[in-house]
Design a protein around this motif. Structure first.
Motif, PDB file in Angstrom:
ATOM      1  N   GLU A 201       0.842  -1.220   0.054  1.00  0.00           N
ATOM      2  CA  GLU A 201      -0.032  -0.144  -0.105  1.00  0.00           C
ATOM      3  C   GLU A 201       0.853   1.352   0.092  1.00  0.00           C
ATOM      4  O   GLU A 201       0.640   2.347  -0.728  1.00  0.00           O
ATOM      5  CB  GLU A 201      -0.808  -0.212   1.326  1.00  0.00           C
ATOM      6  N   ARG A 204       2.189   1.654  -3.521  1.00  0.00           N
ATOM      7  CA  ARG A 204       1.118   2.138  -4.387  1.00  0.00           C
ATOM      8  C   ARG A 204       1.074   3.711  -4.129  1.00  0.00           C
ATOM      9  O   ARG A 204       0.841   4.188  -5.409  1.00  0.00           O
ATOM     10  CB  ARG A 204      -0.207   1.356  -4.132  1.00  0.00           C
ATOM     11  N   GLN A 205       1.007   4.200  -3.197  1.00  0.00           N
ATOM     12  CA  GLN A 205       0.778   5.690  -2.862  1.00  0.00           C
ATOM     13  C   GLN A 205       2.123   6.452  -3.528  1.00  0.00           C
ATOM     14  O   GLN A 205       1.741   7.297  -4.178  1.00  0.00           O
ATOM     15  CB  GLN A 205       0.719   5.869  -1.423  1.00  0.00           C
ATOM     16  N   GLY A 208       1.813   6.477  -7.173  1.00  0.00           N
ATOM     17  CA  GLY A 208       0.801   7.112  -7.546  1.00  0.00           C
ATOM     18  C   GLY A 208       1.268   8.581  -7.856  1.00  0.00           C
ATOM     19  O   GLY A 208       0.616   9.337  -8.612  1.00  0.00           O
ATOM     20  N   SER A 209       2.556   8.769  -7.443  1.00  0.00           N
ATOM     21  CA  SER A 209       2.887  10.368  -7.909  1.00  0.00           C
ATOM     22  C   SER A 209       3.041  10.384  -9.335  1.00  0.00           C
ATOM     23  O   SER A 209       3.089  11.594  -9.739  1.00  0.00           O
ATOM     24  CB  SER A 209       4.219  10.488  -7.231  1.00  0.00           C
ATOM     25  N   GLY A 211       1.037   9.325 -11.594  1.00  0.00           N
ATOM     26  CA  GLY A 211      -0.555   9.466 -12.171  1.00  0.00           C
ATOM     27  C   GLY A 211      -1.372   8.573 -11.591  1.00  0.00           C
ATOM     28  O   GLY A 211      -0.758   7.680 -10.786  1.00  0.00           O
ATOM     29  N   SER A 212      -2.571   8.623 -11.923  1.00  0.00           N
ATOM     30  CA  SER A 212      -3.679   7.717 -11.107  1.00  0.00           C
ATOM     31  C   SER A 212      -3.347   6.314 -11.520  1.00  0.00           C
ATOM     32  O   SER A 212      -3.434   5.957 -12.804  1.00  0.00           O
ATOM     33  CB  SER A 212      -4.976   8.359 -10.964  1.00  0.00           C
ATOM     34  N   LEU A 213      -3.462   5.346 -10.597  1.00  0.00           N
ATOM     35  CA  LEU A 213      -3.486   4.053 -10.870  1.00  0.00           C
ATOM     36  C   LEU A 213      -4.842   3.425 -11.273  1.00  0.00           C
ATOM     37  O   LEU A 213      -5.572   3.341 -10.301  1.00  0.00           O
ATOM     38  CB  LEU A 213      -2.541   3.350  -9.937  1.00  0.00           C
ATOM     39  N   GLU A 214      -5.031   2.803 -12.412  1.00  0.00           N
ATOM     40  CA  GLU A 214      -6.258   2.320 -12.700  1.00  0.00           C
ATOM     41  C   GLU A 214      -6.191   0.918 -12.524  1.00  0.00           C
ATOM     42  O   GLU A 214      -5.415   0.027 -13.095  1.00  0.00           O
ATOM     43  CB  GLU A 214      -6.535   2.592 -14.119  1.00  0.00           C
ATOM     44  N   TYR A 227      -2.487  -2.731 -11.768  1.00  0.00           N
ATOM     45  CA  TYR A 227      -2.896  -1.245 -12.135  1.00  0.00           C
ATOM     46  C   TYR A 227      -1.982  -0.790 -13.241  1.00  0.00           C
ATOM     47  O   TYR A 227      -1.422  -1.527 -13.565  1.00  0.00           O
ATOM     48  CB  TYR A 227      -2.463  -0.589 -11.246  1.00  0.00           C
ATOM     49  N   LEU A 229      -0.679   2.631 -15.349  1.00  0.00           N
ATOM     50  CA  LEU A 229      -0.653   4.277 -15.281  1.00  0.00           C
ATOM     51  C   LEU A 229      -1.144   4.771 -16.449  1.00  0.00           C
ATOM     52  O   LEU A 229      -1.021   3.962 -17.446  1.00  0.00           O
ATOM     53  CB  LEU A 229       0.954   4.508 -15.120  1.00  0.00           C
ATOM     54  N   PRO A 230      -1.727   5.865 -16.607  1.00  0.00           N
ATOM     55  CA  PRO A 230      -2.116   6.346 -17.609  1.00  0.00           C
ATOM     56  C   PRO A 230      -1.306   6.455 -18.913  1.00  0.00           C
ATOM     57  O   PRO A 230      -0.154   6.910 -18.771  1.00  0.00           O
ATOM     58  CB  PRO A 230      -2.676   7.926 -17.678  1.00  0.00           C
TER      59      PRO A 230
END
Ligand code: SAM
Ligand code: SF4
Length: 318
Positions: A201, A204-205, A208-209, A211-214, A227, A229-230
């Motif tokens: 976790e 993951r954070q 996340g810097s 871009g938002s992880l989908e 996940y 990244l865009p």
């Protein structure tokens, strides 16, 4: 046939440690001096391993992963892959390797029908690679990854994340997904006192810097959460073996190179198949022993927070 264990889990996946030997000495896997190798006479021959695979296939197993030690240090691994793919019911063979010998074997492995390769790589820095593996060259692995991708093997890169040792590279690994790499971050399990693990976790954070992880899925996911990244073609997986184990969905059994069948990576309990095989046991008798091992499969394992594990991965086949 569909084999279901005492907790309702469908068991169909066998991981075989084809050898306990390795050409590296990763700090989280082995002590610096290595571990005593199992004598050759006690290691199952490929024919013996194939006989066991034939028997588990009759029990409904369809997937086999070859691991070790380093599976590619054992002679003629491609020949073994070919042998296994001839067994009725076996649909997929995959390999977990440190990648150092993959440049030499990638094409042959692909030609005999191997589909997937997981390559262990914990750093992209040459000096650090040498420190973590105690004796490896980063360029050998990078060449191996390229060779595997060039011949069309489906590849994933597994990074074991250690606090203060390589966790500063997690974001660099995540960036590689823009080049199509499928990267999985694995929480360090306490087999040695190498370092502290970094919870998935937290990673993951940090990632996340970028871009938002989908959330997405890859090959039915297994023990990982995936996940993207865009804009990335590759994926990012997290295997939270310590902070959030997924025993509830475990579908696997393990065969050690000396012929023990085990139901959990973290259990020292195994049932010997080598003795019975070598003294002429029938397929029916071997099947009974395998079913006994499946019946012992625990619901889960104790918490892994402490440096408490006795065995090491190279023996059991991580
Ligand atoms: N030698 C091959 C390799 O390194 O890929 C296959 C065997 S190795 C034991 C299998 C996997 O176990 C590797 O991905 C390795 O990084 C992982 N592993 C070994 N020790 C570990 C530990 N203490 N915690 C988490 N993963 C570990
Ligand atoms: Fe060898 Fe793999 Fe263990 Fe590293 S992790 S020492 S490459 S078996």
């Amino acid at each position: 046939m569909k084999l279901v264990d005492s907790f309702g889990r469908h068991i169909y996946y066998l991981r075989i440690s084809v050898t306990d030997r390795c050409n590296l000495r990763c700090i989280y896997c082995m002590p610096a001096e290595g571990v005593p190798w199992i004598p050759h006479s006690e290691v199952l021959s490929y024919e013996e391993m194939a006989r066991i695979v034939g028997i588990v296939a009759e029990l409904g197993f369809s997937k086999v992963r070859l691991t070790g030690g380093e599976p590619l240090v054992r002679a003629d691994l491609p020949g073994f892959v070919k042998m296994l793919l001839q067994i009725q019911g076996i649909e997929e063979i995959s390999l977990t390797t440190n990648g150092t010998l993959l440049k030499k074997y990638a094409l042959e492995l692909k030609q005999v029908g191997l589909e997937r390769v997981n390559i262990s790589l914990d750093t992209l820095r040459a000096e650090r690679y040498r420190d973590i593996t105690r004796q490896g060259n980063l360029s050998d692995v990078l060449d191996g990854i390229k060779a595997a991708q060039d011949v069309g093997l489906s590849t994933k890169i597994n990074m074991v994340v250690m606090r203060g040792i390589n966790d500063d590279e997690a974001v660099d690994f995540a960036r590689r997904t823009y080049q199509g790499w499928h990267v999985r971050f694995i929480e360090l399990m306490p087999f040695t006192r190498a370092a502290e693990y970094v919870p998935a976790e937290e990673l993951r954070q940090r990632i996340g810097s970028l871009g938002s992880l989908e959330a997405c899925s890859l090959d039915g996911n297994g023990p990982a959460e995936y996940y993207r990244l865009p804009g990335a073609t590759g994926t990012i997986g997290f295997i939270a073996s310590v902070s959030k184990p997924v025993c509830l969905f475990c579908n696997r059994m393990r065969l050690t190179s000396d012929g023990q069948i085990r139901s959990c990576l973290l259990s020292d309990e195994g049932i010997d198949l080598r003795g019975p095989l070598r003294s002429g046991a029938s397929a029916q008798e071997v099947k009974r022993l395998i079913l006994q091992a499946v019946a012992f499969k625990p619901e889960g394992h104790p918490a892994l927070e402490s440096n408490s594990l006795k065995s090491n991965m190279s023996r059991i086949g991580g």
